[in-house]
Design a protein around this motif. Structure first.
Motif, PDB file in Angstrom:
ATOM      1  N   TYR A 121       0.763  -1.092   0.118  1.00 23.15           N
ATOM      2  CA  TYR A 121       0.040  -0.111   0.144  1.00 23.15           C
ATOM      3  C   TYR A 121       0.892   1.085   0.014  1.00 23.15           C
ATOM      4  CZ  TYR A 121       1.103  -0.369   4.952  1.00 23.15           C
ATOM      5  OH  TYR A 121       1.990  -0.700   6.213  1.00 23.15           O
ATOM      6  N   THR A 122       0.167   2.415  -0.422  1.00 22.81           N
ATOM      7  CA  THR A 122       0.768   3.676  -0.303  1.00 22.81           C
ATOM      8  C   THR A 122      -0.540   4.635  -0.134  1.00 22.81           C
ATOM      9  OG1 THR A 122       2.679   3.461  -1.880  1.00 22.81           O
ATOM     10  CG2 THR A 122       1.720   5.615  -1.356  1.00 22.81           C
ATOM     11  N   LEU A 123      -0.249   5.065   1.105  1.00 18.26           N
ATOM     12  CA  LEU A 123      -1.420   5.987   1.535  1.00 18.26           C
ATOM     13  C   LEU A 123      -0.894   7.465   1.906  1.00 18.26           C
ATOM     14  CD1 LEU A 123      -2.932   3.521   4.431  1.00 18.26           C
ATOM     15  CD2 LEU A 123      -3.760   3.789   2.037  1.00 18.26           C
ATOM     16  N   ILE A 124      -1.497   8.494   1.391  1.00 11.81           N
ATOM     17  CA  ILE A 124      -1.151   9.840   1.527  1.00 11.81           C
ATOM     18  C   ILE A 124      -2.074  10.579   2.330  1.00 11.81           C
ATOM     19  CG2 ILE A 124      -0.444  12.035   0.480  1.00 11.81           C
ATOM     20  CD1 ILE A 124       0.484  10.061  -1.746  1.00 11.81           C
ATOM     21  N   LEU A 125      -2.052  11.145   3.550  1.00  7.25           N
ATOM     22  CA  LEU A 125      -2.952  11.565   4.412  1.00  7.25           C
ATOM     23  C   LEU A 125      -2.678  13.300   4.346  1.00  7.25           C
ATOM     24  CD1 LEU A 125      -2.599   8.890   5.453  1.00  7.25           C
ATOM     25  CD2 LEU A 125      -3.359   9.235   7.473  1.00  7.25           C
ATOM     26  N   ASP A 126      -3.614  14.009   4.505  1.00  8.52           N
ATOM     27  CA  ASP A 126      -3.247  15.556   4.532  1.00  8.52           C
ATOM     28  C   ASP A 126      -3.002  15.616   6.025  1.00  8.52           C
ATOM     29  OD1 ASP A 126      -5.898  15.280   5.786  1.00  8.52           O
ATOM     30  OD2 ASP A 126      -6.844  16.396   4.460  1.00  8.52           O
ATOM     31  N   SER A 127      -3.034  17.094   6.439  1.00  5.82           N
ATOM     32  CA  SER A 127      -2.568  17.558   7.786  1.00  5.82           C
ATOM     33  C   SER A 127      -3.706  17.233   8.780  1.00  5.82           C
ATOM     34  CB  SER A 127      -2.371  18.975   8.005  1.00  5.82           C
ATOM     35  OG  SER A 127      -3.598  19.627   7.270  1.00  5.82           O
ATOM     36  N   GLN A 128      -5.066  16.797   8.207  1.00 12.91           N
ATOM     37  CA  GLN A 128      -5.901  16.624   9.036  1.00 12.91           C
ATOM     38  C   GLN A 128      -6.346  15.082   9.309  1.00 12.91           C
ATOM     39  OE1 GLN A 128      -7.827  18.873  10.718  1.00 12.91           O
ATOM     40  NE2 GLN A 128      -6.249  20.450   9.694  1.00 12.91           N
ATOM     41  N   GLY A 129      -5.162  14.234   8.649  1.00 16.09           N
ATOM     42  CA  GLY A 129      -5.426  12.841   8.646  1.00 16.09           C
ATOM     43  C   GLY A 129      -6.261  12.207   8.053  1.00 16.09           C
ATOM     44  N   ASN A 130      -6.796  12.834   6.940  1.00  9.36           N
ATOM     45  CA  ASN A 130      -7.778  12.397   5.786  1.00  9.36           C
ATOM     46  C   ASN A 130      -6.881  11.713   4.798  1.00  9.36           C
ATOM     47  OD1 ASN A 130     -10.125  13.580   6.981  1.00  9.36           O
ATOM     48  ND2 ASN A 130      -9.487  15.326   6.217  1.00  9.36           N
ATOM     49  N   VAL A 131      -7.069  10.247   4.542  1.00 10.05           N
ATOM     50  CA  VAL A 131      -6.465   9.765   3.321  1.00 10.05           C
ATOM     51  C   VAL A 131      -6.821  10.342   2.070  1.00 10.05           C
ATOM     52  CG1 VAL A 131      -6.150   7.532   2.192  1.00 10.05           C
ATOM     53  CG2 VAL A 131      -6.383   7.793   4.749  1.00 10.05           C
ATOM     54  N   ILE A 132      -5.886  11.233   1.381  1.00  8.65           N
ATOM     55  CA  ILE A 132      -6.112  11.668   0.122  1.00  8.65           C
ATOM     56  C   ILE A 132      -5.981  11.011  -1.081  1.00  8.65           C
ATOM     57  CG2 ILE A 132      -6.302  14.186   0.962  1.00  8.65           C
ATOM     58  CD1 ILE A 132      -3.775  14.361   0.074  1.00  8.65           C
ATOM     59  N   THR A 133      -4.883   9.884  -0.861  1.00  9.02           N
ATOM     60  CA  THR A 133      -4.601   9.009  -1.885  1.00  9.02           C
ATOM     61  C   THR A 133      -4.419   7.700  -1.198  1.00  9.02           C
ATOM     62  OG1 THR A 133      -3.403  10.710  -3.182  1.00  9.02           O
ATOM     63  CG2 THR A 133      -2.927   8.379  -3.796  1.00  9.02           C
ATOM     64  N   ALA A 134      -5.300   6.516  -1.859  1.00  7.84           N
ATOM     65  CA  ALA A 134      -4.798   5.372  -1.335  1.00  7.84           C
ATOM     66  C   ALA A 134      -4.705   4.220  -2.564  1.00  7.84           C
ATOM     67  CB  ALA A 134      -6.268   4.923  -0.461  1.00  7.84           C
ATOM     68  N   LYS A 135      -3.524   3.626  -2.395  1.00  9.88           N
ATOM     69  CA  LYS A 135      -3.159   2.578  -3.475  1.00  9.88           C
ATOM     70  C   LYS A 135      -2.622   1.572  -2.584  1.00  9.88           C
ATOM     71  CE  LYS A 135       0.336   1.717  -6.869  1.00  9.88           C
ATOM     72  NZ  LYS A 135       1.519   2.032  -7.640  1.00  9.88           N
ATOM     73  N   ILE A 136      -3.473   0.297  -2.725  1.00 10.81           N
ATOM     74  CA  ILE A 136      -3.629  -0.724  -1.998  1.00 10.81           C
ATOM     75  C   ILE A 136      -3.559  -1.999  -2.864  1.00 10.81           C
ATOM     76  CG2 ILE A 136      -4.659  -2.192  -0.214  1.00 10.81           C
ATOM     77  CD1 ILE A 136      -6.035   0.328   0.885  1.00 10.81           C
ATOM     78  N   TRP A 137      -2.852  -2.962  -3.077  1.00  4.49           N
ATOM     79  CA  TRP A 137      -2.752  -3.947  -3.823  1.00  4.49           C
ATOM     80  C   TRP A 137      -2.229  -5.076  -3.505  1.00  4.49           C
ATOM     81  CZ3 TRP A 137       0.717  -0.236  -3.555  1.00  4.49           C
ATOM     82  CH2 TRP A 137       2.254  -0.523  -3.745  1.00  4.49           C
ATOM     83  N   ASP A 138      -2.247  -6.420  -4.332  1.00  2.00           N
ATOM     84  CA  ASP A 138      -1.870  -7.569  -3.955  1.00  2.00           C
ATOM     85  C   ASP A 138      -1.531  -8.154  -5.186  1.00  2.00           C
ATOM     86  OD1 ASP A 138      -4.268  -8.542  -4.576  1.00  2.00           O
ATOM     87  OD2 ASP A 138      -4.766  -9.411  -2.690  1.00  2.00           O
ATOM     88  N   ASN A 139      -1.208  -9.443  -5.519  1.00  5.69           N
ATOM     89  CA  ASN A 139      -1.152 -10.113  -6.637  1.00  5.69           C
ATOM     90  C   ASN A 139      -2.050 -10.126  -7.508  1.00  5.69           C
ATOM     91  OD1 ASN A 139       1.645 -10.255  -6.138  1.00  5.69           O
ATOM     92  ND2 ASN A 139       1.326 -12.274  -5.132  1.00  5.69           N
ATOM     93  N   THR A 140      -3.442  -9.787  -7.043  1.00  6.86           N
ATOM     94  CA  THR A 140      -4.909 -10.070  -7.852  1.00  6.86           C
ATOM     95  C   THR A 140      -5.401  -8.885  -8.069  1.00  6.86           C
ATOM     96  OG1 THR A 140      -4.757 -12.219  -6.679  1.00  6.86           O
ATOM     97  CG2 THR A 140      -6.565 -11.761  -7.813  1.00  6.86           C
TER      98      THR A 140
END
Length: 173
Positions: A121-140
């Motif tokens: 995964y790669t999660l980017i959070l803003d200064s308030q703790g909101n996830v603004i970008t989420a990239k979650i993956w596995d092999n499928t």
């Protein structure tokens, strides 16, 4: 007790073998096999569909857990220090000034969540703790979304998940 035994021109052993024959003929066995094969052909697509849906739902649940853990870790990590952007990732990534994953920008090293699992995964959070970008993956499966006002784990469902590798262009909710 006296048993009367009729021979009809056969020896006693031949008559006993004929009377004790039990089982199915070859035609009966082939008919049963053909019926079972037809049932398998009819049922297999449904069973495989249910199996794939269950795998996708499992991935969605694990992705929700990752998003929940990001909120928890953000609170623990941000005590006493301010950061305009927080990145949790299992790989080295580059992010631009808007906080989106890009080919150019500031390189961020591995910073995993306090979480066990096999998902990347790669999660980017803003200064308030909101996830603004989420990239979650596995092999499928892959879940890759960017949303300016934050991604809520309750919005995470199997409809947001694509099969295959994550693309570099985020989708917007």
């Amino acid at each position: 007790m006296i048993y009367l035994y009729r021979n009809k021109g056969k020896t006693r052993k031949e008559s006993e073998l004929k009377m004790n024959e039990k089982g199915f003929t070859l035609v009966e066995l082939l008919a049963v096999i053909a019926i079972l094969a037809i049932l398998v052909v009819i049922a297999m697509p449904n069973v495989l569909g249910m199996y794939n849906d269950a795998r996708k739902d499992t991935f969605a649940t694990e992705a929700q857990n990752i998003l929940k853990q990001a909120a928890t870790d953000f609170i623990a990590d941000s005590l006493g220090e301010y950061s305009p952007t927080t990145v949790y990732t299992t790989e080295t990534v580059k992010i631009d000034d808007s906080g989106a994953i890009s080919a150019t920008g500031t390189e961020i090293g591995v910073n995993p969540l306090n979480l066990e699992g096999t998902k990347s995964y790669t999660l980017i959070l803003d200064s308030q703790g909101n996830v603004i970008t989420a990239k979650i993956w596995d092999n499928t499966f892959c879940y890759y979304v960017t949303k300016a006002d934050g991604i809520k784990y309750t919005e995470m469902n199997s409809a947001n998940i694509t099969e295959g590798a994550c693309e570099d262009v985020p989708k917007t909710l």
